[in-house]
Design a protein around this motif. Structure first.
Motif, mmCIF file in Angstrom:
data_model
loop_
_atom_site.group_PDB
_atom_site.id
_atom_site.type_symbol
_atom_site.label_atom_id
_atom_site.label_comp_id
_atom_site.label_asym_id
_atom_site.label_seq_id
_atom_site.Cartn_x
_atom_site.Cartn_y
_atom_site.Cartn_z
ATOM 1 N N LEU A 92 32.536 7.333 -28.638
ATOM 2 C CA LEU A 92 32.432 8.483 -28.109
ATOM 3 C C LEU A 92 33.237 8.792 -26.783
ATOM 4 C CD1 LEU A 92 28.820 9.453 -29.070
ATOM 5 C CD2 LEU A 92 30.993 9.924 -30.420
ATOM 6 N N THR A 124 35.120 12.085 -32.154
ATOM 7 C CA THR A 124 33.949 12.947 -32.716
ATOM 8 C C THR A 124 33.038 11.901 -33.111
ATOM 9 O OG1 THR A 124 34.832 12.861 -34.945
ATOM 10 C CG2 THR A 124 35.734 14.693 -33.628
ATOM 11 N N PRO A 125 31.919 12.325 -33.383
ATOM 12 C CA PRO A 125 30.666 11.594 -33.929
ATOM 13 C C PRO A 125 31.046 11.051 -35.451
ATOM 14 C CG PRO A 125 29.740 13.478 -32.758
ATOM 15 C CD PRO A 125 30.985 13.503 -32.786
ATOM 16 N N SER A 126 31.663 11.820 -35.968
ATOM 17 C CA SER A 126 32.121 11.519 -37.535
ATOM 18 C C SER A 126 33.291 10.279 -37.550
ATOM 19 C CB SER A 126 32.972 12.668 -38.076
ATOM 20 O OG SER A 126 31.930 13.529 -38.483
ATOM 21 N N ALA A 176 31.518 7.124 -36.110
ATOM 22 C CA ALA A 176 30.522 6.517 -37.170
ATOM 23 C C ALA A 176 31.333 5.965 -38.170
ATOM 24 C CB ALA A 176 29.587 7.592 -37.540
ATOM 25 N N GLU A 211 25.969 14.360 -28.919
ATOM 26 C CA GLU A 211 26.787 13.365 -29.822
ATOM 27 C C GLU A 211 26.378 11.946 -30.130
ATOM 28 O OE1 GLU A 211 30.766 13.689 -28.229
ATOM 29 O OE2 GLU A 211 31.130 15.471 -28.892
ATOM 30 N N ILE A 212 25.731 11.421 -29.153
ATOM 31 C CA ILE A 212 24.933 10.367 -29.299
ATOM 32 C C ILE A 212 24.002 10.352 -30.388
ATOM 33 C CG2 ILE A 212 23.659 8.381 -28.292
ATOM 34 C CD1 ILE A 212 25.066 8.832 -25.777
ATOM 35 N N ALA A 231 23.865 12.501 -32.650
ATOM 36 C CA ALA A 231 24.386 12.803 -33.980
ATOM 37 C C ALA A 231 25.031 11.589 -34.626
ATOM 38 C CB ALA A 231 25.571 14.171 -33.858
ATOM 39 N N VAL A 232 25.824 10.790 -33.940
ATOM 40 C CA VAL A 232 26.246 9.619 -34.612
ATOM 41 C C VAL A 232 25.347 8.471 -35.072
ATOM 42 C CG1 VAL A 232 26.706 8.069 -32.400
ATOM 43 C CG2 VAL A 232 28.302 8.038 -34.096
ATOM 44 N N ARG A 233 24.129 8.851 -34.280
ATOM 45 C CA ARG A 233 22.893 7.850 -34.862
ATOM 46 C C ARG A 233 22.416 8.061 -36.289
ATOM 47 N NH1 ARG A 233 20.240 6.326 -29.151
ATOM 48 N NH2 ARG A 233 21.268 4.569 -28.708
#
Length: 344
Positions: free
Chosen positions: A46, A30-32, A35, A59-60, A62-64
């Motif tokens: 990811l 997951t992005p969480s 990260a 997702e990219i 979100a992780v940023r």
């Protein structure tokens, strides 16, 4: 860094903690999770497998929003179909009674490319710090195109021969996957016997290539990480270790199975997806491993509704419980506690 500044490329040797979180398709990544690992000194990943290019983009992005640290993205490289139509039909017929038991129809055993071209377009546009490829090497030119965008490129390999091929394609580093790893084997030949050479021996075998190596397979503790680093790896990649992380998207039934005394070993099977993968040994594997044909992603699509229904009904005997050989040492908790345990 302003928009006109050249992008500095990722350097695995600069990580505060030489630990990559393995990309785990199907939910756990997951992005969480990515990260959290990256923010605490490792490299989070990811998993783009089984997702559309649009979902991967989301997702990219979100992780940023969660970290400024480098994060990687993993892609499955599509291959020509290895499936036999008659064998697929026979396998589907054998699965039908169990699909009916869960009140679902089997999926269409289709061959697709996992939205490959569209994903490449997104990666070239967004240029994540790291991109890794699994199952094969991408067509000529893709590695250099990504590198020109400032992307650090990895290839998953399972043998010395694959490592040589990957370096010939120009990748920056190798993720050397031993047979102890959970989930799908990265073997280039989809119908070849699953390699059995242990990770530490494989690391010694590829040491003559003089390239950056990330060691993957059965690494859950600091002692195991140290052993891999002592064989020449610059960092280790752990997946199973993060399955029960608070930040992971692992399904509840999978989490419970990992700590259950009912499941006491793992095995390599092609029964769920048509490609070799390691998971907790359960009833589905007992019944179908000997008769399951090759055919990825056809069998993945065929069994997907059955596995989803079994997961929803908390029936661990009928889903793919991907896990590596070190699953008994997995701990529950935040990423911080898992990274502390992996500290070499």
């Amino acid at each position: 860094m302003n928009a006109s500044s050249p992008k500095s490329r990722f350097n695995p040797g600069a990580l505060a903690l030489p630990v990559f979180q393995a990309p785990m398709a199907g939910g756990p990544s997951t992005p969480s999770l990515a990260a959290a690992v990256s923010s605490q000194g490792g490299l989070g990943f990811l998993a783009a497998g089984y997702k559309s290019a649009g979902t991967m983009r989301t997702e990219i992005e979100a992780v940023r929003q969660l970290t400024d640290s480098p994060v990687g993205v993993n892609l499955f490289v599509p291959q020509p179909s290895a499936a036999d139509v008659e064998a697929l039909q026979k396998y589907a017929a054998s699965l039908t009674p169990y699909a009916e038991r869960f009140g679902v129809a089997l999926g269409e055993p289709k061959h697709d490319d996992d939205d490959w071209e569209n994903k490449l377009d997104v990666l070239l546009e967004l240029a994540p710090a790291v991109v890794s490829f699994t199952f094969d090497l991408p067509p000529a030119g893709i590695v250099s195109d990504l590198q020109q965008k400032g992307v650090y490129v990895l290839s998953t390999v399972t043998s010395h021969g694959e490592a040589v091929q990957a370096l010939g394609a120009g990748v920056d580093a190798l993720c050397v996957q031993g047979p102890e790893a959970g989930g799908h084997r990265g073997t280039f030949d989809p119908v070849a016997p699953a390699p059995t050479r242990p990770l530490l021996e494989l690391l010694e075998e590829v040491s003559d290539l003089g390239t950056t190596v990330i060691a993957a397979g059965g690494i859950v503790t600091g002692d195991q990480a140290r052993a891999a680093l002592s064989r020449g790896a610059m960092a280790v990649q752990a997946g199973t270790a993060f399955l029960c992380a608070d930040e992971a998207g692992t399904r509840p039934v999978h989490r419970k199975a990992l700590s259950s005394q009912h499941f006491n070993t793992t095995a390599v099977t092609k029964a769920f997806s048509g490609r070799y993968a390691r998971g907790l040994y359960n009833e589905f594997m007992r019944q179908y491993d000997s008769t399951a044909p090759f055919g990825y992603p056809e069998i993945h699509h065929l069994t997907s509704p059955l596995r989803a229904a079994a997961a929803a009904s908390e029936s661990p005997e009928w889903i793919n419980l991907w896990a590596g050989t070190g699953f008994r040492q997995v701990i529950n908790g935040p990423v911080s506690s898992i990274l502390a345990r992996l500290q070499p």
